[in-house]
Design an enzyme around this catalytic site. Structure first.
Site, PDB file in Angstrom:
ATOM      1  CE  LYS A  11      -3.963  -2.136   2.329  1.00 30.47           C
ATOM      2  NZ  LYS A  11      -4.957  -1.969   3.415  1.00 30.47           N
ATOM      3  CE1 TYR A  51      -9.388  -2.585   0.068  1.00 32.80           C
ATOM      4  CE2 TYR A  51      -8.632  -0.420  -0.593  1.00 32.80           C
ATOM      5  CZ  TYR A  51      -8.387  -1.647  -0.014  1.00 32.80           C
ATOM      6  OH  TYR A  51      -7.146  -1.935   0.500  1.00 32.80           O
ATOM      7  CG  ASN A 114      -3.656  -2.357   6.818  1.00 33.31           C
ATOM      8  OD1 ASN A 114      -3.547  -1.908   5.674  1.00 33.31           O
ATOM      9  ND2 ASN A 114      -4.608  -3.196   7.175  1.00 33.31           N
ATOM     10  CG  HIS A 117      -5.419  -6.019  -0.272  1.00 26.92           C
ATOM     11  ND1 HIS A 117      -6.632  -6.064   0.369  1.00 26.92           N
ATOM     12  CD2 HIS A 117      -5.547  -6.809  -1.379  1.00 26.92           C
ATOM     13  CE1 HIS A 117      -7.463  -6.830  -0.324  1.00 26.92           C
ATOM     14  NE2 HIS A 117      -6.831  -7.291  -1.389  1.00 26.92           N
ATOM     15  CD  GLU A 128      -8.660  -8.741  -4.090  1.00 28.04           C
ATOM     16  OE1 GLU A 128      -9.377  -8.131  -3.276  1.00 28.04           O
ATOM     17  OE2 GLU A 128      -7.603  -9.316  -3.752  1.00 28.04           O
TER      18      GLU A 128
HETATM   19  P1  CMP Z   1      -7.436  -4.404   3.545  1.00 30.15           P
HETATM   20  O1  CMP Z   1      -6.956  -5.806   3.747  1.00 30.15           O
HETATM   21  O2  CMP Z   1      -6.814  -3.655   2.433  1.00 30.15           O
HETATM   22  O3  CMP Z   1      -9.029  -4.384   3.344  1.00 30.15           O
HETATM   23  C1  CMP Z   1      -9.835  -3.303   3.705  1.00 30.15           C
HETATM   24  C2  CMP Z   1      -9.102  -2.282   4.542  1.00 30.15           C
HETATM   25  O4  CMP Z   1      -9.926  -1.425   5.302  1.00 30.15           O
HETATM   26  C3  CMP Z   1      -8.245  -2.973   5.569  1.00 30.15           C
HETATM   27  O5  CMP Z   1      -7.170  -3.595   4.926  1.00 30.15           O
HETATM   28  C4  CMP Z   1      -7.922  -1.825   6.525  1.00 30.15           C
HETATM   29  O6  CMP Z   1      -6.753  -1.139   6.153  1.00 30.15           O
HETATM   30  C5  CMP Z   1      -9.099  -0.867   6.341  1.00 30.15           C
HETATM   31  N1  CMP Z   1      -9.889  -0.671   7.549  1.00 30.15           N
HETATM   32  C6  CMP Z   1     -10.071   0.476   8.208  1.00 30.15           C
HETATM   33  N2  CMP Z   1     -10.864   0.323   9.287  1.00 30.15           N
HETATM   34  C7  CMP Z   1     -11.187  -0.998   9.319  1.00 30.15           C
HETATM   35  C8  CMP Z   1     -11.986  -1.797  10.192  1.00 30.15           C
HETATM   36  N3  CMP Z   1     -12.606  -1.280  11.252  1.00 30.15           N
HETATM   37  N4  CMP Z   1     -12.101  -3.114   9.922  1.00 30.15           N
HETATM   38  C9  CMP Z   1     -11.498  -3.669   8.823  1.00 30.15           C
HETATM   39  N5  CMP Z   1     -10.738  -2.945   7.961  1.00 30.15           N
HETATM   40  C10 CMP Z   1     -10.574  -1.631   8.206  1.00 30.15           C
END
Ligand code: CMP
Length: 146
Positions: A11, A51, A114, A117, A128
């Site tokens: 990311k 998303y 974070n 992904h 995807e």
């Molecule tokens: P990702 O695996 O990219 O999929 C969706 C993203 O939403 C997740 O990583 C997080 O970075 C983001 N996100 C933010 N808030 C939340 C939450 N409360 N629960 C899950 N995903 C979250």
């Protein structure tokens, strides 16, 4: 049997912090082969589509803005049990809950920023992968139909 392929994105937070190399080392050391890779920046429209499954969540708008905020590295990774094993290597979505030795423990700074992904199922991986790597760009057999 679980699938051999998964899809992953390094990311924008991790790209900005120059962690691409370190993350790829962790991925390869865990036994994955990188079978396709592309560095690109998503538009807001593509981010919203990618998303879309989170469209009803309160964090959706910020999530789309963030993933489109800078370059990302999109990858197809190959390994037995790829989806589950990558999610183990990534660690918990919230880095405060991520185990030692995971990518998010090392490089994520918050639940929003974070670092990485990974697809959450074989079905998601197939869609995807074909979204980011149409067959003409893919150097391996089309994973969606394997
Ligand atoms: P990702 O695996 O990219 O999929 C969706 C993203 O939403 C997740 O990583 C997080 O970075 C983001 N996100 C933010 N808030 C939340 C939450 N409360 N629960 C899950 N995903 C979250």
């Amino acid at each position: 049997m679980q699938g051999k392929y998964t899809f992953s994105i390094i990311k924008p937070d991790a790209v900005r912090a120059n962690h691409i190399g370190s993350i790829l080392v962790m991925i390869e050391k865990a036994g994955f082969s990188i079978t396709a890779m592309s560095m690109l920046q998503l538009t807001q429209i593509v981010a919203a589509h990618f998303y879309a499954v989170h469209a009803d969540r309160p964090f959706y708008k910020d999530l789309c803005s963030f993933i489109a905020s800078g370059p990302i590295v999109a990858m197809v990774l190959e390994k037995d049990n790829a989806v589950v094993d990558l999610r183990k290597l990534m660690g918990a979505t919230n880095p405060t809950e991520a185990a030692e030795g995971t990518i998010r423990k090392a490089f994520a700074t918050s639940i929003d920023y974070n670092a990485i992904h990974g697809s959450d199922s074989d079905q998601t991986a197939a869609s995807e992968i074909s979204f980011f790597f149409p067959s003409r760009k893919l150097l391996v057999k089309q994973p969606a139909i394997i």
